[in-house]
Motif scaffolding. Sequence first.
Motif, PDB file in Angstrom:
ATOM      1  N   CYS A 181      19.650  42.377  54.117  1.00 22.04           N
ATOM      2  CA  CYS A 181      19.787  42.866  52.733  1.00 22.04           C
ATOM      3  C   CYS A 181      19.302  44.159  53.378  1.00 22.04           C
ATOM      4  O   CYS A 181      19.771  44.974  52.607  1.00 22.04           O
ATOM      5  N   SER A 182      18.771  44.248  54.418  1.00 22.22           N
ATOM      6  CA  SER A 182      17.817  45.746  53.986  1.00 22.22           C
ATOM      7  C   SER A 182      18.844  46.490  54.491  1.00 22.22           C
ATOM      8  O   SER A 182      19.177  48.181  54.590  1.00 22.22           O
ATOM      9  N   LEU A 183      19.228  45.939  55.157  1.00 22.55           N
ATOM     10  CA  LEU A 183      20.636  46.714  56.110  1.00 22.55           C
ATOM     11  C   LEU A 183      21.530  47.018  55.771  1.00 22.55           C
ATOM     12  O   LEU A 183      22.421  47.883  55.756  1.00 22.55           O
ATOM     13  N   SER A 184      22.052  46.185  55.065  1.00 20.04           N
ATOM     14  CA  SER A 184      23.280  45.822  54.013  1.00 20.04           C
ATOM     15  C   SER A 184      22.921  47.200  53.000  1.00 20.04           C
ATOM     16  O   SER A 184      23.800  48.059  52.418  1.00 20.04           O
ATOM     17  N   SER A 185      22.209  47.386  52.824  1.00 23.61           N
ATOM     18  CA  SER A 185      21.473  48.715  51.996  1.00 23.61           C
ATOM     19  C   SER A 185      21.139  50.754  52.358  1.00 23.61           C
ATOM     20  O   SER A 185      22.055  51.006  52.115  1.00 23.61           O
ATOM     21  N   GLU A 186      21.067  49.657  54.101  1.00 22.01           N
ATOM     22  CA  GLU A 186      21.077  51.729  54.557  1.00 22.01           C
ATOM     23  C   GLU A 186      22.257  51.492  54.733  1.00 22.01           C
ATOM     24  O   GLU A 186      22.423  52.870  54.897  1.00 22.01           O
ATOM     25  N   GLU A 187      23.525  50.895  55.508  1.00 27.64           N
ATOM     26  CA  GLU A 187      23.923  51.173  55.579  1.00 27.64           C
ATOM     27  C   GLU A 187      25.464  51.582  54.778  1.00 27.64           C
ATOM     28  O   GLU A 187      27.113  50.941  54.885  1.00 27.64           O
ATOM     29  N   ASN A 188      24.799  51.099  53.249  1.00 25.28           N
ATOM     30  CA  ASN A 188      25.897  50.871  51.862  1.00 25.28           C
ATOM     31  C   ASN A 188      27.300  49.598  51.748  1.00 25.28           C
ATOM     32  O   ASN A 188      28.049  50.517  51.396  1.00 25.28           O
ATOM     33  N   PHE A 189      26.716  48.864  52.892  1.00 21.47           N
ATOM     34  CA  PHE A 189      27.448  47.921  52.916  1.00 21.47           C
ATOM     35  C   PHE A 189      27.816  46.363  52.104  1.00 21.47           C
ATOM     36  O   PHE A 189      28.792  46.759  50.905  1.00 21.47           O
ATOM     37  N   VAL A 190      27.090  46.570  51.409  1.00 19.59           N
ATOM     38  CA  VAL A 190      26.325  45.529  49.723  1.00 19.59           C
ATOM     39  C   VAL A 190      25.590  45.870  48.963  1.00 19.59           C
ATOM     40  O   VAL A 190      24.278  46.264  49.119  1.00 19.59           O
ATOM     41  N   THR A 191      26.118  46.496  47.876  1.00 13.71           N
ATOM     42  CA  THR A 191      25.363  46.607  46.382  1.00 13.71           C
ATOM     43  C   THR A 191      24.867  45.605  45.639  1.00 13.71           C
ATOM     44  O   THR A 191      25.429  44.404  45.094  1.00 13.71           O
ATOM     45  N   ILE A 192      23.358  45.178  46.086  1.00  9.80           N
ATOM     46  CA  ILE A 192      22.776  43.617  45.046  1.00  9.80           C
ATOM     47  C   ILE A 192      22.313  43.862  43.824  1.00  9.80           C
ATOM     48  O   ILE A 192      21.035  45.175  43.919  1.00  9.80           O
ATOM     49  N   LEU A 207      29.818  44.883  44.768  1.00 11.15           N
ATOM     50  CA  LEU A 207      29.022  44.242  44.474  1.00 11.15           C
ATOM     51  C   LEU A 207      28.226  43.171  44.230  1.00 11.15           C
ATOM     52  O   LEU A 207      29.421  42.138  44.225  1.00 11.15           O
ATOM     53  N   SER A 208      27.097  42.440  44.544  1.00 10.24           N
ATOM     54  CA  SER A 208      27.304  41.284  44.214  1.00 10.24           C
ATOM     55  C   SER A 208      25.935  41.539  42.822  1.00 10.24           C
ATOM     56  O   SER A 208      24.991  42.243  42.657  1.00 10.24           O
ATOM     57  N   ILE A 209      26.174  40.910  41.569  1.00 13.50           N
ATOM     58  CA  ILE A 209      25.426  40.558  40.295  1.00 13.50           C
ATOM     59  C   ILE A 209      25.096  39.219  40.930  1.00 13.50           C
ATOM     60  O   ILE A 209      25.360  38.081  40.240  1.00 13.50           O
ATOM     61  N   SER A 226      35.042  45.162  46.346  1.00 14.96           N
ATOM     62  CA  SER A 226      34.428  43.113  46.235  1.00 14.96           C
ATOM     63  C   SER A 226      33.825  43.569  45.402  1.00 14.96           C
ATOM     64  O   SER A 226      32.893  43.796  45.455  1.00 14.96           O
ATOM     65  N   ILE A 227      33.998  41.991  44.399  1.00 20.52           N
ATOM     66  CA  ILE A 227      33.379  41.855  44.039  1.00 20.52           C
ATOM     67  C   ILE A 227      32.965  40.151  43.109  1.00 20.52           C
ATOM     68  O   ILE A 227      32.848  39.381  43.180  1.00 20.52           O
ATOM     69  N   THR A 228      31.190  40.047  43.702  1.00 17.35           N
ATOM     70  CA  THR A 228      30.835  39.006  43.486  1.00 17.35           C
ATOM     71  C   THR A 228      29.977  38.109  41.990  1.00 17.35           C
ATOM     72  O   THR A 228      28.521  39.408  42.306  1.00 17.35           O
ATOM     73  N   ILE A 229      29.581  36.900  41.604  1.00 16.67           N
ATOM     74  CA  ILE A 229      28.992  37.145  39.999  1.00 16.67           C
ATOM     75  C   ILE A 229      28.765  36.654  40.238  1.00 16.67           C
ATOM     76  O   ILE A 229      29.375  34.340  39.848  1.00 16.67           O
ATOM     77  N   PHE A 230      27.516  35.618  40.656  1.00 14.55           N
ATOM     78  CA  PHE A 230      26.106  35.068  40.192  1.00 14.55           C
ATOM     79  C   PHE A 230      25.824  34.238  38.463  1.00 14.55           C
ATOM     80  O   PHE A 230      24.943  33.666  38.786  1.00 14.55           O
ATOM     81  N   THR A 231      26.409  35.144  37.592  1.00 11.87           N
ATOM     82  CA  THR A 231      25.432  34.675  36.866  1.00 11.87           C
ATOM     83  C   THR A 231      26.243  35.349  35.617  1.00 11.87           C
ATOM     84  O   THR A 231      27.560  35.512  35.677  1.00 11.87           O
ATOM     85  N   ASP A 251      35.622  37.149  42.764  1.00 10.27           N
ATOM     86  CA  ASP A 251      34.936  35.702  42.974  1.00 10.27           C
ATOM     87  C   ASP A 251      34.768  35.630  41.736  1.00 10.27           C
ATOM     88  O   ASP A 251      32.950  36.342  41.232  1.00 10.27           O
ATOM     89  N   PHE A 252      34.729  34.594  40.378  1.00 20.72           N
ATOM     90  CA  PHE A 252      33.954  34.740  39.303  1.00 20.72           C
ATOM     91  C   PHE A 252      33.516  32.942  39.499  1.00 20.72           C
ATOM     92  O   PHE A 252      33.101  32.489  38.393  1.00 20.72           O
ATOM     93  N   GLU A 253      33.582  32.164  39.889  1.00 18.50           N
ATOM     94  CA  GLU A 253      33.268  30.596  40.974  1.00 18.50           C
ATOM     95  C   GLU A 253      31.586  30.293  40.021  1.00 18.50           C
ATOM     96  O   GLU A 253      31.074  31.186  40.275  1.00 18.50           O
TER      97      GLU A 253
END
Length: 585
Positions: A181-192, A207-209, A226-231, A251-253
């Motif tokens: 998560c730290s590396l993804s944030s530094e590299e702007n790979f995934v936004t959580i 984007l991971s919500i 990419s959008i993944t929603i867990f809520t 991904d709306f699962e």
Amino acid sequence: MKPLSDVVSRMLFYKRVFNEKGCPQELVQVSKDILKKCGGIPLAIISIASLLANNHEMKTKDQWYALLNSIGRGLTEDCGLEQMKKILLFSYYDLPSYLKPCLLYLSIFPEDHKIMKGKLIWRWISEGLVYSEKQETDLYGLGNNYFNELVNRSMIQPICIDDREDKQACRVHDMVLDLICSLSSEENFVTILDGTGRKMPNLVRRLSIQNSKMDVDISRMAHMRSITIFTNKVVGKLLDISSFQVLRVLDFEGCDISDIGYVGDLLHLRYLGLRYTHVEDLPTEIGKLQFLLTLDLRGTKIKVLPSSVVHLRRLMCLHVDYHMKLPSGISNLVSLEVLGTMMMFDKDLNAVKELGHLTKLRVLQVYYHVDEILDKALMRSLSNLYKLDSLDIYVRGGEINFLSEDWVPPLQLRRLAFSLPSSWFKTLPSWINASSLSLLTYLHIKVVKVSSEAIQLIGMLPALCVLEIMDISKFYEERVVEMSALSSVALFPCATECHFLCIGAVPSMFPRGAAPRLKHLGFTFSAKWITRENIDLCMCHLPSLERVEVKVIKEEASDREVYEAKVVLRAAAEDHPNHPVLDLH
């Protein structure tokens, strides 16, 4: 969790690095020094061991000491967490370039989330993280290799729910997740977005919500892939999905949504996950998504798929439920590799014939009602699917006749299951033999009368790991068929799990040397047999046994005999050196 003792730490480390060979004398001291810095922390031990074991050639003594010196003061001092992160970073930077983004991608999923392997691989493919310049490359197979490599490097923890590919999963250790998560944030790979106040970058790519109580700045999402929603309570209130024109993964699962009319405008979409949503209708415009690779509709309220679905010529994975009606023209889905679950209850001969045109299918699940008209057509269609490695057929209506003795199974078939209790074979088909099914690892089958010869033939399958077989003639009578001892010590060489339903496959059926890897054994036992003088329930000759499941059938036995049968079975399990868990039903 308490740190491991020195002895247990050394056993864990040696087993991962050297397998059964033992540690060379010149590496004994440096191994001790590395283990000391790991401080008995299992994750640290496994991570360092995986790093040393991963290359095909053994690292030199100098390389071992270089790694030791680079770890720092280790986990024995107050800065343990920082040193643990440093150890994990070694493992991350040692990854080949193609694996780093695949690992970072896992930061999309929340802590302790069960990540399904099939879903993850299809998402990797949709994001372009698994690709090949060679057109005929099996991308799913390549993604599966990536997954296994991450497991072997101990970066992810595998979970085997079932033998089926779509039932296998993984989890990410909390400390590994914190790192990626730290590396993804530094590299702007995934936004959580999880409600912890994480800063949103100027440009959001993935984007991971994970929490709905937040402000979302849509102006930063024009190029989101990419959008993944867990809520819930996000779609349509905080997000205007139709504005994300370059979206590849949606991904709306599990989300509480019902309207997806806008998806036809997302022309770059590769992955659409609607599993367990409230969607009732798939818009006709779905046919415009010419790049779509995966469409997952399981658990939705959709009853009929629109005819435009057959225009998705790049679609590789289609998940539907058995009650969903597929349109005519599915033979146009020439790229399809996974299809589950196709219903054939309405005597649609054209649908059966069209199935035979999907020659790239690897995984197929079919619901089928026994019908003389369709039987031959279905066998011809299945005979065309030469790439199948997994076949589940749910048959309703009795005896299975469509797979005649002439059927030749695909050479690479690894899974074959006939799971519904309402279907059976009269006898074990002749095509179930070692030469026709040399790669088969999973077999689930029901036969009217199971013979010792049939068990012998199944036991000769060289790769079989999991077997579930039932004698259907005894099922409704609550009785059990007796089995004689098998004749060869070479039977069931790879089997780890065997369930014999309504079959008295007591442990002594296996000669000493057979089934050397068997961990889980299930069988049916007639309590009346306990009165025999020569009854043998010893299981000590099955060296890997961990669990024994026995259904005790009363038949004509007295309550006293039922009690004695259970006592003897418990004693046999207790006598085994492994003390396997015993479940009596």
